[in-house]
Design a protein around this motif. Structure first.
Motif, PDB file in Angstrom:
ATOM      1  N   LEU A  48       0.703  -0.935   0.546  1.00 52.48           N
ATOM      2  CA  LEU A  48       0.380  -0.580  -0.412  1.00 52.48           C
ATOM      3  C   LEU A  48       0.905   1.237  -0.008  1.00 52.48           C
ATOM      4  O   LEU A  48      -0.202   2.080  -1.071  1.00 52.48           O
ATOM      5  CB  LEU A  48      -0.756   0.271   0.841  1.00 52.48           C
ATOM      6  N   ARG A  49       2.073   1.555   0.628  1.00 54.14           N
ATOM      7  CA  ARG A  49       2.661   2.308   0.996  1.00 54.14           C
ATOM      8  C   ARG A  49       3.651   2.123  -0.948  1.00 54.14           C
ATOM      9  O   ARG A  49       3.368   3.430  -1.070  1.00 54.14           O
ATOM     10  CB  ARG A  49       4.307   2.343   1.668  1.00 54.14           C
ATOM     11  N   TRP A  50       4.158   1.648  -1.341  1.00 55.50           N
ATOM     12  CA  TRP A  50       4.342   1.781  -2.402  1.00 55.50           C
ATOM     13  C   TRP A  50       3.592   1.907  -3.429  1.00 55.50           C
ATOM     14  O   TRP A  50       3.924   3.291  -4.859  1.00 55.50           O
ATOM     15  CB  TRP A  50       5.198  -0.150  -2.852  1.00 55.50           C
ATOM     16  N   ARG A  51       2.303   1.432  -3.649  1.00 56.98           N
ATOM     17  CA  ARG A  51       1.308   1.771  -4.810  1.00 56.98           C
ATOM     18  C   ARG A  51       1.106   3.254  -4.429  1.00 56.98           C
ATOM     19  O   ARG A  51       0.805   4.004  -5.295  1.00 56.98           O
ATOM     20  CB  ARG A  51       0.343   1.453  -4.515  1.00 56.98           C
ATOM     21  N   ALA A  52       1.091   3.905  -3.396  1.00 57.95           N
ATOM     22  CA  ALA A  52       1.069   5.497  -3.219  1.00 57.95           C
ATOM     23  C   ALA A  52       1.828   5.906  -3.272  1.00 57.95           C
ATOM     24  O   ALA A  52       1.452   7.598  -4.426  1.00 57.95           O
ATOM     25  CB  ALA A  52       0.515   5.981  -0.950  1.00 57.95           C
ATOM     26  N   MET A  70       3.765   5.801  -5.976  1.00 55.29           N
ATOM     27  CA  MET A  70       3.400   5.119  -7.689  1.00 55.29           C
ATOM     28  C   MET A  70       2.753   6.546  -7.662  1.00 55.29           C
ATOM     29  O   MET A  70       2.765   7.238  -8.361  1.00 55.29           O
ATOM     30  CB  MET A  70       3.118   4.191  -7.884  1.00 55.29           C
ATOM     31  N   GLN A  71       2.004   6.860  -6.874  1.00 57.76           N
ATOM     32  CA  GLN A  71       0.843   7.192  -7.697  1.00 57.76           C
ATOM     33  C   GLN A  71       0.710   8.862  -7.685  1.00 57.76           C
ATOM     34  O   GLN A  71       0.918  10.012  -8.551  1.00 57.76           O
ATOM     35  CB  GLN A  71      -0.403   7.304  -6.902  1.00 57.76           C
ATOM     36  N   ALA A  72       2.083   9.022  -6.604  1.00 61.50           N
ATOM     37  CA  ALA A  72       2.361  10.584  -6.799  1.00 61.50           C
ATOM     38  C   ALA A  72       3.396  11.202  -8.100  1.00 61.50           C
ATOM     39  O   ALA A  72       3.390  11.757  -7.942  1.00 61.50           O
ATOM     40  CB  ALA A  72       3.506  10.321  -5.453  1.00 61.50           C
ATOM     41  N   ARG A  73       3.265  10.064  -8.864  1.00 61.44           N
ATOM     42  CA  ARG A  73       4.692   9.920  -9.721  1.00 61.44           C
ATOM     43  C   ARG A  73       3.571  10.860 -10.363  1.00 61.44           C
ATOM     44  O   ARG A  73       4.474  11.742 -11.490  1.00 61.44           O
ATOM     45  CB  ARG A  73       4.882   8.741 -10.524  1.00 61.44           C
ATOM     46  N   GLY A  74       2.496  10.754 -11.242  1.00 57.39           N
ATOM     47  CA  GLY A  74       2.023  11.486 -11.891  1.00 57.39           C
ATOM     48  C   GLY A  74       1.459  10.780 -13.503  1.00 57.39           C
ATOM     49  O   GLY A  74       0.740  12.116 -13.692  1.00 57.39           O
ATOM     50  N   SER A  75       2.347  10.059 -13.718  1.00 52.98           N
ATOM     51  CA  SER A  75       1.993   9.106 -14.633  1.00 52.98           C
ATOM     52  C   SER A  75       1.274   8.027 -15.072  1.00 52.98           C
ATOM     53  O   SER A  75       1.115   7.006 -15.750  1.00 52.98           O
ATOM     54  CB  SER A  75       3.374   8.648 -15.477  1.00 52.98           C
ATOM     55  N   MET A  76       0.607   7.837 -13.472  1.00 51.37           N
ATOM     56  CA  MET A  76      -0.253   6.404 -13.612  1.00 51.37           C
ATOM     57  C   MET A  76      -1.798   6.624 -13.327  1.00 51.37           C
ATOM     58  O   MET A  76      -2.681   6.097 -13.972  1.00 51.37           O
ATOM     59  CB  MET A  76       0.169   6.050 -12.253  1.00 51.37           C
ATOM     60  N   GLY A  77      -1.681   8.528 -13.812  1.00 55.29           N
ATOM     61  CA  GLY A  77      -3.343   8.141 -14.212  1.00 55.29           C
ATOM     62  C   GLY A  77      -4.150   7.822 -15.594  1.00 55.29           C
ATOM     63  O   GLY A  77      -3.044   7.082 -16.332  1.00 55.29           O
TER      64      GLY A  77
END
Length: 209
Positions: A196-200, A202-209
């Motif tokens: 869960l920490r890793w997935r959050a 990753m989301q902050a990178r901005g490319s995952m939308g």
């Protein structure tokens, strides 16, 4: 210009989209409506006879019809930032984990979905040939996905990224797998704090939308 044949709701082309975004590669996008079966029509068969997305048309006019080829091409053509590794050992570690994420995560989710969904009767495998569903594969897929979540959680216990101490294609594929698993009603929970920490992150990178 590079052209990506995409489907906004499908996991496989999402991998190519994230890769292109991370490398900052300008490209055009053509949406293919998988729900209506557009990928099986003659127009798209002329682009990709395998009837699958993603398909990427290079500047040279060559059509790449799988994520492995697309990643290899983009890494060679646009080497920065490196997403397949920089040193020999880093490349090997990333390739190993990319294979594990695909084999132990992506394929089981696909098995669980394609062998159970009423919308995919006789479409248990992608491509131009119809295959009947096997319900036992759906059940095995669900069990394997849960094991995959445990595997990733343990792997990420003391790591920011899955392989080689860097953001890589293995992280991209794993994000897509974890999100894709929601279609079979599976997602990481409190027993997977590292995942869960890793997935959050990753989301902050901005490319995952």
């Amino acid at each position: 210009m590079i052209t990506l044949y995409d489907c906004a709701t499908a996991p496989s082309p999402r991998r190519a989209r994230i890769l292109l975004a991370e490398k900052g590669v300008p490209h055009e996008t053509v949406q293919v409506d998988l729900r209506s079966g557009e990928q099986m029509g003659e127009a798209f068969r002329r682009v990709n006879p395998q009837c699958t997305v993603p398909a990427l048309v290079t500047d040279e006019g060559v059509v790449l019809t799988d994520n492995a080829a697309i990643a290899a091409y983009l890494e060679a053509r646009f080497p920065e930032p490196p997403l397949l590794g920089r040193t020999a050992l880093d490349k090997a570690e990333i390739a190993s984990w990319q294979w594990r994420v695909e084999f132990e995560g992506l394929l089981p989710v696909a098995d669980a979905l394609r062998n159970s969904s009423p919308a995919m009767v006789n479409r248990a495998l992608p491509g131009p040939v119809d295959f009947a569903q096997i319900p036992e594969l759906a059940q095995r897929g669900l069990a394997r996905v849960q094991g995959f979540f445990t595997l990733l959680d343990e792997r990420l216990a003391d790591r920011e990224f899955i392989a080689a101490g860097q953001f890589s294609i293995a992280d991209i594929t794993a994000v897509v797998v974890v999100d894709f698993a929601r279609v079979v009603k599976l997602r990481p929970g409190g027993e997977h704090p590292n995942l869960l920490r890793w997935r959050a992150a990753m989301q902050a990178r901005g490319s995952m939308g």
